[in-house]
Motif scaffolding. Structure first.
Motif, short mmCIF file in Angstrom:
data_model
loop_
_atom_site.label_atom_id
_atom_site.label_comp_id
_atom_site.label_asym_id
_atom_site.label_seq_id
_atom_site.Cartn_x
_atom_site.Cartn_y
_atom_site.Cartn_z
N PRO A 91 0.79 -1.03 0.07
CA PRO A 91 -0.19 0.01 0.07
C PRO A 91 0.97 1.10 -0.11
O PRO A 91 0.24 2.27 -0.46
CB PRO A 91 -0.76 -0.09 1.36
N ARG A 98 -0.41 7.95 2.95
CA ARG A 98 -1.84 7.97 2.25
C ARG A 98 -1.77 7.51 0.92
O ARG A 98 -1.09 7.91 0.07
CB ARG A 98 -2.58 9.24 2.12
N ALA A 99 -2.25 6.37 0.43
CA ALA A 99 -2.40 5.64 -0.60
C ALA A 99 -3.03 6.55 -1.72
O ALA A 99 -3.83 7.39 -1.36
CB ALA A 99 -3.05 4.23 -0.26
N ALA A 100 -3.10 6.07 -2.79
CA ALA A 100 -3.63 6.57 -4.07
C ALA A 100 -5.13 6.75 -3.85
O ALA A 100 -5.80 7.52 -4.41
CB ALA A 100 -3.14 6.07 -5.49
N ASP A 101 -5.60 5.66 -3.16
CA ASP A 101 -7.28 5.54 -3.15
C ASP A 101 -7.51 6.33 -1.75
O ASP A 101 -8.82 6.34 -1.47
CB ASP A 101 -7.38 3.99 -2.86
N GLY A 102 -6.82 6.88 -1.19
CA GLY A 102 -7.19 7.68 0.00
C GLY A 102 -6.72 7.36 1.37
O GLY A 102 -7.18 7.76 2.22
N LYS A 103 -6.91 5.83 1.35
CA LYS A 103 -6.65 5.13 2.65
C LYS A 103 -5.22 5.45 3.32
O LYS A 103 -4.33 5.68 2.43
CB LYS A 103 -6.86 3.84 2.51
N SER A 161 -4.13 -0.63 8.48
CA SER A 161 -4.68 0.26 7.77
C SER A 161 -5.74 0.90 8.60
O SER A 161 -6.18 0.31 9.86
CB SER A 161 -5.72 -0.90 6.72
N SER A 220 -8.83 3.83 9.22
CA SER A 220 -9.97 4.42 8.34
C SER A 220 -10.94 5.02 9.23
O SER A 220 -11.03 4.87 10.71
CB SER A 220 -10.93 3.31 7.87
#
Length: 171
Positions: free
Chosen positions: A54, A86-91, A168, A170
């Motif tokens: 990630p 922060r990953a490209a998908d926002g996570k 992870s 969230s």
């Protein structure tokens, strides 16, 4: 532990280090995969690289916490090393490395400005710091789920001795 610490260095300096890789993957020192004819085994290094996926193309997020100290002889360093991104998908992802080969570490990480409500992930550890996967025992060092408690935006996790955890986060 060494592979994770090196990846953490690269993540911390992602503004200057645009690409890294492992030069050779199979049947070498620090191999990710070992083979013997038709047999294959995944090494702890493989699992570290997979856990850190990630962080690829992610954006570095500064993180600070009380890491504790580990001392051996005249050498003293932080007991726990950490990076967040922060990953490209926002996570949001957090990687923690407990360098102490003998003691677990209770880590509390506050993420000001971020509304973290849940966290989960995997931890990689084994009975000994020099444990390896072999053809006879291929699952000696494999990732397992790790429990993370979140309250008021603060994460609390108990890192086993000699471990790498990737979480992870969230809201």
């Amino acid at each position: 532990i060494i592979a994770a610490l090196n990846v953490n260095i690269f993540v911390r300096h992602a503004d200057r280090v645009r690409m890294t890789n492992i030069a050779q993957m199979v049947n070498v020192l620090q191999a990710m995969i070992l083979t013997d004819g038709p047999k294959m085994v995944l090494t702890p290094t493989y699992h570290v690289f997979k856990m850190y996926l990630p962080f690829q193309d992610a954006t570095f997020v500064p993180v600070s916490f009380e890491a504790g100290r580990y001392r051996r002889g005249d050498v003293e360093l932080p007991r726990v090393d950490a990076v967040a991104a922060r990953a490209a998908d926002g996570k949001l992802w957090l990687a923690l490395v407990n360098v102490d080969p003998n003691a677990a570490s209770d880590v509390r990480v506050s993420m000001p400005g971020l509304s973290v409500r849940r966290a989960g992930g995997q931890v990689l550890t084994a009975a000994n710091v020099n444990s390896v996967n072999t053809f006879e025992a291929p699952d000696t060092v494999v990732p397992k789920p790790i429990a993370v408690h979140v309250e008021g935006g603060t994460l609390a996790v108990r890192l086993p001795a000699r471990s790498v955890a990737v979480l992870s986060l969230s809201n």
